[in-house]
Every structure is written in structure tokens, then in C-alpha cells.
Design a protein around this motif. Sequence first.
Motif, short mmCIF file in Angstrom:
data_model
loop_
_atom_site.label_atom_id
_atom_site.label_comp_id
_atom_site.label_asym_id
_atom_site.label_seq_id
_atom_site.Cartn_x
_atom_site.Cartn_y
_atom_site.Cartn_z
N GLN A 163 39.31 -97.81 112.15
CA GLN A 163 37.83 -97.60 111.65
C GLN A 163 37.25 -96.01 112.21
OE1 GLN A 163 35.25 -100.39 113.32
NE2 GLN A 163 33.89 -100.42 111.54
N SER A 164 37.55 -95.87 113.38
CA SER A 164 36.95 -94.39 114.01
C SER A 164 37.50 -93.39 112.86
CB SER A 164 37.24 -94.31 115.32
OG SER A 164 36.85 -92.83 115.59
N ARG A 165 38.68 -93.32 112.61
CA ARG A 165 39.39 -92.30 111.79
C ARG A 165 38.76 -92.18 110.31
NH1 ARG A 165 42.15 -92.78 116.16
NH2 ARG A 165 43.92 -91.48 116.80
N VAL A 166 38.81 -93.39 109.59
CA VAL A 166 38.27 -93.45 108.47
C VAL A 166 36.75 -92.94 108.41
CG1 VAL A 166 37.63 -95.14 106.55
CG2 VAL A 166 40.17 -95.45 107.60
N TYR A 167 36.39 -93.43 109.54
CA TYR A 167 34.64 -93.30 109.47
C TYR A 167 34.86 -91.59 109.59
CZ TYR A 167 29.88 -92.62 111.63
OH TYR A 167 28.68 -92.21 111.79
N GLN A 168 35.30 -91.07 110.21
CA GLN A 168 35.22 -89.71 110.20
C GLN A 168 35.84 -88.98 109.27
OE1 GLN A 168 37.63 -87.83 113.62
NE2 GLN A 168 36.35 -88.63 115.13
N LEU A 169 36.77 -89.46 108.49
CA LEU A 169 37.13 -88.87 106.98
C LEU A 169 35.98 -88.95 106.18
CD1 LEU A 169 40.65 -90.45 106.58
CD2 LEU A 169 39.99 -87.89 107.05
N MET A 170 35.25 -90.03 106.13
CA MET A 170 34.13 -90.19 105.35
C MET A 170 33.02 -89.34 105.52
SD MET A 170 33.87 -94.27 104.28
CE MET A 170 33.63 -94.96 106.00
N GLU A 171 32.75 -89.15 106.81
CA GLU A 171 31.56 -88.39 107.33
C GLU A 171 31.83 -87.04 107.06
OE1 GLU A 171 28.96 -87.96 111.51
OE2 GLU A 171 31.25 -88.02 111.67
N LEU B 62 33.37 -89.72 85.93
CA LEU B 62 34.18 -90.20 87.08
C LEU B 62 35.24 -88.94 87.01
CD1 LEU B 62 35.06 -93.93 86.30
CD2 LEU B 62 33.11 -92.49 87.93
N ARG B 63 35.83 -88.75 88.27
CA ARG B 63 37.14 -87.66 88.46
C ARG B 63 37.96 -88.11 89.59
NH1 ARG B 63 36.79 -84.41 93.05
NH2 ARG B 63 34.88 -84.35 94.15
N ARG B 64 39.23 -87.89 89.28
CA ARG B 64 40.14 -88.32 90.37
C ARG B 64 40.37 -86.96 91.39
NH1 ARG B 64 43.02 -92.49 90.00
NH2 ARG B 64 43.19 -93.81 87.93
N ARG B 65 40.35 -87.30 92.84
CA ARG B 65 40.63 -86.30 93.69
C ARG B 65 41.84 -85.85 93.47
NH1 ARG B 65 38.42 -88.27 98.70
NH2 ARG B 65 39.45 -86.09 99.43
N SER B 66 41.99 -84.35 93.73
CA SER B 66 43.07 -83.67 93.34
C SER B 66 44.20 -83.85 94.70
CB SER B 66 42.68 -82.01 93.49
OG SER B 66 42.00 -81.54 94.51
N ARG B 67 43.46 -84.18 95.95
CA ARG B 67 44.38 -84.39 96.90
C ARG B 67 43.62 -85.30 97.87
NH1 ARG B 67 42.65 -80.93 101.37
NH2 ARG B 67 44.68 -80.96 102.15
N SER B 68 44.41 -85.79 98.90
CA SER B 68 43.78 -86.58 99.91
C SER B 68 43.71 -86.13 101.20
CB SER B 68 44.76 -87.98 100.05
OG SER B 68 44.97 -88.59 98.87
N PHE B 69 42.52 -86.30 101.80
CA PHE B 69 42.14 -85.58 103.00
C PHE B 69 42.88 -86.53 104.26
CE2 PHE B 69 39.45 -83.49 100.56
CZ PHE B 69 38.98 -82.06 101.07
N THR B 70 43.31 -86.03 105.14
CA THR B 70 44.07 -86.67 106.06
C THR B 70 43.30 -86.51 107.51
OG1 THR B 70 45.34 -85.07 106.89
CG2 THR B 70 46.22 -86.62 105.36
N TYR B 71 43.54 -87.51 108.36
CA TYR B 71 42.82 -87.33 109.67
C TYR B 71 43.07 -86.15 110.16
CZ TYR B 71 41.36 -88.39 114.66
OH TYR B 71 41.00 -88.06 115.78
N ASN B 72 44.33 -85.63 110.29
CA ASN B 72 44.68 -84.47 111.12
C ASN B 72 43.79 -83.30 110.79
OD1 ASN B 72 46.70 -86.05 112.13
ND2 ASN B 72 48.13 -85.41 110.45
N GLU B 73 43.06 -83.29 109.54
CA GLU B 73 42.41 -81.91 109.20
C GLU B 73 40.96 -82.19 109.98
OE1 GLU B 73 41.91 -81.57 105.00
OE2 GLU B 73 43.80 -82.27 104.42
N PHE B 74 40.69 -83.24 110.52
CA PHE B 74 39.31 -83.30 111.26
C PHE B 74 39.53 -83.77 112.67
CE2 PHE B 74 38.45 -84.36 106.88
CZ PHE B 74 37.72 -83.25 106.32
#
Length: 235
Positions: free
Chosen positions: A177-185, A212-224
Motif C-alpha cells: 500500500q505504501s508503494r502504490v501510494y508513492q506511485l500515485m503521489e 481518454l488516453r492510454r499510458r505510454s509506459r508504466s512507472f515503477t516503484y524503483n523510480e521513486f
Amino acid sequence: METSLIFFSPLKMCESKEKTFFKLIHGSAKEETSKEAKIRAKEKRNRLSLLVPKPEFHEETHSSRSGHFAKETRVSPEEAVIWAESFDKLLSHKDGLETFTRFLKTEFSEENIEFWIACEDFKKSRDPQQIILKAKAIYEKFIQSDAPQEVNLDFHTKELITKSLTKPTLQSFDAAQSRVYQLMEQDSYTRFLKSDIYLDLIEGRPQMPTNLRRRSRSFTYNEFQDVKSDVSIWL
């Protein structure tokens, strides 16, 4: 002229009839067992799905992804301005949470906020059996590989959750939950504050249809991973 008579063994005829009978019986039984197994599996999925909370504002069907926000939001510009102060304040406000969820739907990433909401509900559980069932439901919906709404988590975090399922606790999903929170924030929230959905609210303009638009890529927790997020909202 001689007439040849052929006699069939009564025993063989009986055996043949018995074989046919048993084939019919066993075939029918297998078919019935298969049907019963499918029904039981469907009932199990339905029971598990009921354990994962569905927010009241998720009343839209798949057809609502036309980009139009038919439901009007009764939010004053003054209230909406407060949401920009912090991600915590956005999520702690009912209308803020609803508006942010609608924004995530335009990016096809609403599984993140739905997972966060499911974790919040899970931590309110008190009955041991409910804790076990809800933990399994959350895992099957958001965590396991190829889950219908799989969230983006690193292998180590997934591994910890998988091991904890044998005896889940109210803290089983805290790390995820903490990781998903950081991704969203750090990702979705910053774009939300620049979106027409939010800007229309703070400027008091009527909400316009949103493409609507699709994301070109997915961000991962490692980036933050170096970002320290204030997750006190669920502590």
C-alpha cells in the motif's frame, strides 16, 4: 437347403448392455461433476469479490469510459483548492477521492486507488476469518500474476505478501500500500493537479468531456525509491 442358425451368447449380450449402461452412467456423472465444479468455482469467485470493497462512486459501467463525466460534482472551488495542498488532503476528502478516481479512469490506472481503498477497508477487519478471506480476495484481485487488476509492485514485496497469506495480519499489505501510494503521489497526483478535470473545479467552470488516453509506459516503484512519502493517512 440347409439353414444355418447363429446363436448369440446371452452372457455377451448382457455384458454389452452393461458396458453401454455404465458408459452412460459414468459419462453422465463426469458431466455432472464438471458442471458442479464450475458452479462451485463461480460461487467461490462471487464470494471473494464481495469481500473486496467497491466504492460507492464506482457506479459507472465500462460504457462510461466514453470520456464524459455525466455525474456532476458539487465541489466548491475553495474545497478543490485544498486538495492541492497535499495528496493526503485529497484522499481524505470524499469528493476529492471520487474526483481523483475518475481522473485515474481516464488513464486506465484506477486499480491503484482501488487497491489502496481495499487495503484501508482490510485494516478495519476484526474477525480472524474475515481477515483471512479478505486477504485472499485482495491478493487474487490485485497482487498475483495476471490478476484482473494487478498493481505494479516489485518482486520482493509480492513475495512477502504471498508468504504472509498462510497467516495474514492487518499489516500484510502495508508495504504494498505504501508503494502504490508513492506511485500515485509522485506520478498521477501531479498530473491530476494539471488536468482539466481539476482546473475546471478550482475555476468554477462546468466539467467538459475528457478524452481518454492510454499510458505510454508504466512507472515503477524503483523510480521513486528515494522519495519519502507521508503515508500517515492510513497509520
